[in-house]
Write a protein that holds these residues in place. Structure first.
Motif, PDB file in Angstrom:
ATOM      1  N   LEU A 166      15.738   6.913  14.283  1.00 58.93           N
ATOM      2  CA  LEU A 166      16.048   6.803  15.571  1.00 58.93           C
ATOM      3  C   LEU A 166      14.898   5.681  16.166  1.00 58.93           C
ATOM      4  CD1 LEU A 166      17.154   9.923  16.933  1.00 58.93           C
ATOM      5  CD2 LEU A 166      18.692   7.962  16.251  1.00 58.93           C
ATOM      6  N   ALA A 167      13.621   5.894  15.806  1.00 56.90           N
ATOM      7  CA  ALA A 167      12.635   4.853  16.075  1.00 56.90           C
ATOM      8  C   ALA A 167      12.683   3.425  15.623  1.00 56.90           C
ATOM      9  CB  ALA A 167      11.112   5.523  15.763  1.00 56.90           C
ATOM     10  N   THR A 168      13.304   3.393  14.467  1.00 55.27           N
ATOM     11  CA  THR A 168      13.448   2.161  13.886  1.00 55.27           C
ATOM     12  C   THR A 168      14.621   1.481  14.354  1.00 55.27           C
ATOM     13  OG1 THR A 168      12.728   3.133  11.647  1.00 55.27           O
ATOM     14  CG2 THR A 168      13.951   0.840  11.584  1.00 55.27           C
ATOM     15  N   LEU A 169      15.760   2.173  14.885  1.00 55.55           N
ATOM     16  CA  LEU A 169      16.721   1.698  15.618  1.00 55.55           C
ATOM     17  C   LEU A 169      16.376   1.012  17.142  1.00 55.55           C
ATOM     18  CD1 LEU A 169      19.801   3.826  14.039  1.00 55.55           C
ATOM     19  CD2 LEU A 169      18.941   1.267  13.622  1.00 55.55           C
ATOM     20  N   GLY A 170      15.377   1.756  17.809  1.00 59.28           N
ATOM     21  CA  GLY A 170      15.246   1.684  19.169  1.00 59.28           C
ATOM     22  C   GLY A 170      14.985   0.019  19.324  1.00 59.28           C
ATOM     23  N   PRO A 171      14.215  -0.789  18.818  1.00 58.09           N
ATOM     24  CA  PRO A 171      13.959  -1.984  19.266  1.00 58.09           C
ATOM     25  C   PRO A 171      15.506  -2.828  19.135  1.00 58.09           C
ATOM     26  CG  PRO A 171      12.164  -1.383  17.869  1.00 58.09           C
ATOM     27  CD  PRO A 171      13.231  -0.360  17.915  1.00 58.09           C
ATOM     28  N   SER A 172      16.111  -2.640  18.039  1.00 55.24           N
ATOM     29  CA  SER A 172      17.469  -3.450  17.930  1.00 55.24           C
ATOM     30  C   SER A 172      18.393  -3.155  19.129  1.00 55.24           C
ATOM     31  CB  SER A 172      18.008  -2.976  16.737  1.00 55.24           C
ATOM     32  OG  SER A 172      17.054  -3.247  15.443  1.00 55.24           O
ATOM     33  N   ALA A 173      18.480  -1.564  19.424  1.00 51.95           N
ATOM     34  CA  ALA A 173      19.324  -1.265  20.513  1.00 51.95           C
ATOM     35  C   ALA A 173      18.810  -1.959  21.816  1.00 51.95           C
ATOM     36  CB  ALA A 173      19.230   0.265  20.434  1.00 51.95           C
ATOM     37  N   ILE A 174      17.583  -1.961  22.012  1.00 52.80           N
ATOM     38  CA  ILE A 174      17.158  -2.594  23.447  1.00 52.80           C
ATOM     39  C   ILE A 174      17.548  -4.135  23.273  1.00 52.80           C
ATOM     40  CG2 ILE A 174      15.248  -3.329  24.805  1.00 52.80           C
ATOM     41  CD1 ILE A 174      13.675  -0.608  23.555  1.00 52.80           C
ATOM     42  N   VAL A 175      17.259  -4.645  22.391  1.00 50.98           N
ATOM     43  CA  VAL A 175      17.574  -6.015  22.149  1.00 50.98           C
ATOM     44  C   VAL A 175      19.244  -6.270  22.606  1.00 50.98           C
ATOM     45  CG1 VAL A 175      17.908  -8.355  20.585  1.00 50.98           C
ATOM     46  CG2 VAL A 175      15.728  -6.856  20.704  1.00 50.98           C
ATOM     47  N   CYS A 176      20.025  -5.412  21.713  1.00 53.03           N
ATOM     48  CA  CYS A 176      21.703  -5.622  21.897  1.00 53.03           C
ATOM     49  C   CYS A 176      21.903  -5.095  23.294  1.00 53.03           C
ATOM     50  CB  CYS A 176      22.088  -4.469  20.956  1.00 53.03           C
ATOM     51  SG  CYS A 176      23.906  -4.369  21.122  1.00 53.03           S
TER      52      CYS A 176
END
Length: 58
Positions: free
Chosen positions: A5-15
């Motif tokens: 989940l920590a790895t996907l966090g920045p991608s989710a914010i950019v999306c």
């Protein structure tokens, strides 16, 4: 699991930022059409007709 989940966090914010920006851009670009349509339906038909007769609006 937390590391995933920590790895996907920045991608989710950019999306989310991209989708919000796209939504705001589309809303801004389509707004003049909505206003023109509202003006037509609001009983300003005589004004639009006189502008077309003057040749000021094609």
């Amino acid at each position: 699991m937390a590391q995933d989940l920590a790895t996907l966090g920045p991608s989710a914010i950019v999306c989310a930022a991209f989708l919000a920006g796209a939504w705001m851009l589309l809303r801004h670009e389509l707004a003049p059409k909505r206003r023109a349509r509202a003006g037509r339906d609001g009983g300003h038909g005589d004004q639009l007709t006189s502008e077309r007769d003057d040749g000021s609006e094609s």
